[in-house]
Motif scaffolding. Structure first.
Motif, short mmCIF file in Angstrom:
data_model
loop_
_atom_site.label_atom_id
_atom_site.label_comp_id
_atom_site.label_asym_id
_atom_site.label_seq_id
_atom_site.Cartn_x
_atom_site.Cartn_y
_atom_site.Cartn_z
N VAL A 1 47.34 29.96 4.21
CA VAL A 1 46.05 30.64 4.27
C VAL A 1 46.18 31.98 4.97
O VAL A 1 45.64 33.01 4.51
N GLN B 1 47.91 34.61 2.71
CA GLN B 1 46.98 35.09 1.69
C GLN B 1 45.98 36.06 2.32
O GLN B 1 45.63 37.10 1.72
N TRP C 1 39.12 35.08 7.93
CA TRP C 1 40.33 34.46 7.39
C TRP C 1 41.14 33.77 8.49
O TRP C 1 41.71 32.69 8.26
N SER D 1 42.26 29.91 8.65
CA SER D 1 43.62 29.42 8.90
C SER D 1 43.62 28.36 9.98
O SER D 1 44.31 27.33 9.86
N ALA E 1 42.29 25.20 8.57
CA ALA E 1 43.30 24.50 7.79
C ALA E 1 44.28 23.76 8.69
O ALA E 1 44.71 22.64 8.39
#
Length: 297
Positions: A208, A211, A149, A153, A156
């Motif tokens: 992101v 989350q 994750w 991020s 992104a």
């Protein structure tokens, strides 16, 4: 300005709280007696200005709305946020206000404020939870998933510098708002600057990352539930009434915080947009009696 001055100065500000840069939107009310502060804490991917309908429903009050790092005018710190960081930031904001605020927390911000109240009794005078996140058996994410994750991020952050990526992200937020609001059509008029906000690399990376941090933060709250008791802070749990299973789950949350559950009809998840009148009514009920019926002078 230091934080104590910032929270009494009308307008948009960037300041440091809990060791992190955050954005605050302040409406200091009317006159020298500001009354009880009302602290507005939005959920993941929700900017502070989403609460403006609530402020409009309660003119003359002292409002301070916070955006976590990465949203609006602040940089994403480059890591997944922890529950401890969120609590430290909110605690310093409460201290800057100079008196315990009534806090309105939406979605993922609900666990942040619940942890704050459990760890620092007396920091908050009242709590309104708007469709707040709850997991009945929260478990931390595997370390490998957290690393994945975090990489997402960062992707992104870099990918949103490309115009097609940024445009797609901005359009997806419009769809998300439409799907989570009872009131707004898909072609709703956005506040000025919204398109630019959801094309910012730091905004998208922070969304992101937040989350991604959900499982670990809820697991940390689960540990707190096992080691703390609710200190009696008056609470109201406002639940969007669209799904029976969700209403039952929220009933558990209301019991946990010793609060009254109100099932809100004609509202989906973005309750501050759909039913600001109900949110305002809940806040007024938690203010001191001499502040409930009139605008501060």
């Amino acid at each position: 300005m230091n934080a104590a001055d910032v929270v009494r100065t009308e307008g948009s500000h960037v300041t440091t709280l809990g060791g992190r840069q955050v954005h605050l939107e302040v409406a200091p009310g009317l006159g020298e007696d500001l009354g009880t502060p009302i602290m507005l804490v939005p959920g993941c991917a929700v900017p502070s200005y989403a609460f403006r309908p609530v402020r409009t429903a309660m003119p003359g009050r002292w409002f301070v709305a916070i955006d976590r790092p990465g949203m609006v005018e602040t940089p994403w710190p480059g890591r997944l946020p922890t529950l401890a960081e969120e609590v430290a930031t909110l605690l310093e904001l409460c201290e800057a206000l100079g008196q315990p605020p009534v806090v309105v927390a939406h979605s993922m911000a609900g666990p942040h404020v619940e942890a704050l109240v459990r760890q620092h009794p007396g920091s908050v005078s009242g709590l309104v939870l708007l469709d707040a996140s709850i997991e009945l058996d929260a478990k931390p994410a595997p370390a490998a998933l957290d690393r994945a994750w975090l990489a997402a991020s960062r992707l992104a952050l870099e990918g949103s510098r490309l115009p097609p990526f940024a445009l797609a992200a901005s359009l997806s937020t419009r769809v998300a708002v439409w799907s989570q609001s009872h009131r707004l059509p898909i072609d709703y008029d956005r506040p000025p600057g919204t398109d630019d906000l959801f094309r910012r690399p730091d905004t998208l990376a922070s969304v992101v990352a937040e989350q991604a941090a959900y499982a670990d933060q809820l697991a940390d709250l689960q540990t707190l539930l096992e080691t703390t008791t609710w200190p009696g802070t008056p609470s109201v749990v406002l639940t969007a009434g669209s799904r029976a299973a969700w209403v039952r789950k929220q009933r558990v949350l209301a019991h946990r915080v010793g609060g009254r559950q109100v099932v809100v009809e004609r509202s989906r998840h973005l309750m501050m947009l759909d039913r600001p009148d109900v949110v305002a009514e809940a806040v007024l009920g938690l203010l001191p009696e001499d502040e409930r019926g009139t605008t501060p002078a």
